[in-house]
Design an enzyme around this catalytic site. Structure first.
Site, PDB file in Angstrom:
ATOM      1  N   SER A 148       0.834  -1.198   0.000  1.00 34.66           N
ATOM      2  CA  SER A 148       0.000   0.000   0.000  1.00 34.66           C
ATOM      3  C   SER A 148       0.877   1.259   0.000  1.00 34.66           C
ATOM      4  CB  SER A 148      -0.969  -0.043   1.181  1.00 34.66           C
ATOM      5  OG  SER A 148      -2.001   0.915   1.036  1.00 34.66           O
TER       6      SER A 148
ATOM      7  N   ASP B 145      -9.869  -3.098  -6.218  1.00 33.71           N
ATOM      8  CA  ASP B 145      -9.342  -2.515  -4.973  1.00 33.71           C
ATOM      9  C   ASP B 145     -10.218  -1.342  -4.538  1.00 33.71           C
ATOM     10  OD1 ASP B 145      -7.835  -1.059  -3.036  1.00 33.71           O
ATOM     11  OD2 ASP B 145      -5.971  -1.901  -3.829  1.00 33.71           O
TER      12      ASP B 145
ATOM     13  N   HIS C  76      -8.151  -4.854  -1.315  1.00 36.43           N
ATOM     14  CA  HIS C  76      -6.939  -4.118  -0.944  1.00 36.43           C
ATOM     15  C   HIS C  76      -6.126  -4.954   0.034  1.00 36.43           C
ATOM     16  CE1 HIS C  76      -4.440  -0.562  -0.524  1.00 36.43           C
ATOM     17  NE2 HIS C  76      -4.427  -0.754   0.785  1.00 36.43           N
TER      18      HIS C  76
END
Length: 323
Positions: A136, A260, A288
């Protein structure tokens, strides 16, 4: 790297379920860890956590926003790397190891200088980092570093998972629909960290945390001024990794899901937007940092844990054979 397939189970195809399942239900292994504090040139520090019995090439792990060893991917991925003969070390971003960092500045999505300094310090101490995995926010930071350094990168291989390639769009996406759940959660953690840090040292900002309702507002009023940006849009424009992908020559695997909930489908990079070192592993489903697979709810695994070590072993072995 052997070919792979990712087929989410029928009961776990929804992107929100994929995102939340590992956080809520994933088992974390118990690992013996060795802590290390690196003193930085600006008088701040970064804390590392090494797998105590790790051997082999060093793999540095970069977490997401407010990430730490309690993040659902951290210990399972470290264990998977250990099983593959790699030596994982988890890099806490500034202020995320349980102790506020000393300086007013904070970590952020584009702080490549911190990554560069950690790589240099470990190399100078006889423990060069062979590869890195960024998740991320950590993935955005890693890709930006790789694109900026190009052939001069200190890394021999890299993996980036669920990256917010366009930070401004990620901020907008998190203000919509069910994704607002993640915004509330992350914003709550950021505010707690801010209060904890500036209870110890005085804040240079006059800000009312209660009036900050979105991540964009947090970045506009806190992240940007603390780190020398003119505002949130300036921060996003300078630090988004999308503009750096074409410069990446280090062998890099990018694992991302079209569904996502932190981003829009049009933010997924195309093959003509990335450099010669990048291999795209774009999945239709996965949420995600999810990518949960398995036929039964009581017996699930994550694609990340088998794909990342396999890719890194392939790249590091190929390089060793070539030399």
């Amino acid at each position: 790297m052997p070919g792979f397939t990712f087929l989410p189970p029928p009961w776990l195809r929804n992107p929100h379920l994929q995102t939340l399942w590992p956080k809520l239900f994933r088992r974390r292994p118990t690992l013996a860890l060795e802590r290390e504090r690196l003193e930085l040139a600006d008088s701040d520090f970064i804390d590392l956590a090494w797998a105590a019995n790790g051997r082999g090439p060093v793999v540095l792990m970069l977490p997401g926003l407010e990430g730490d060893l309690r993040s659902h991917y951290a210990l399972p991925l470290m264990a998977a790397l250990l099983r593959s003969g790699l030596r994982p070390v988890f890099m806490h971003l500034r202020g995320c190891s349980g102790e506020p960092n000393r300086l007013v500045r904070s970590y952020h999505s584009g702080a490549v200088e911190d990554l560069a300094e950690v790589l240099a310090l470990l190399g100078a101490s006889g423990r060069p980092v062979a590869a890195a995995i960024g998740v991320s926010l950590g993935g955005n930071l890693l890709l930006r570093y790789l694109g900026m350094t190009g052939a001069a990168s200190r890394l021999r291989a890299a993996v980036a998972v669920s990256v917010p390639f366009v930070l401004a769009d990620a901020g907008r996406r998190l203000e919509r629909g069910g994704s607002r759940l993640y915004q509330r959660y992350l914003l709550g953690r950021l505010k707690r960290s801010y209060r904890r840090k500036f209870h110890v040292i005085p804040s240079p900002l006059r800000v009312d945390l209660g009036r900050i309702r979105t991540l964009w507002e947090y970045d506009e009023h806190i992240t940007a001024p603390l780190n020398g940006f003119a505002g949130a849009e300036d921060y996003y424009a300078q630090c988004s990794s999308m503009g750096y992908l074409a410069g990446i020559t280090t062998p890099t695997l990018v694992l991302h899901s079209v569904d996502d909930p932190f981003m829009y489908p049009h933010n997924v990079p195309r093959a003509d937007q990335v450099g010669p070192g990048v291999r795209l592993a774009i999945q239709e489903h996965g949420g995600h940092v999810g990518f949960v697979e398995g036929r039964f709810p009581w017996r699930t695994d994550c694609l990340i844990d088998r794909l990342a070590p396999a890719f890194l072993r392939e790249q590091l072995s190929a390089e060793a054979a070539a030399s």
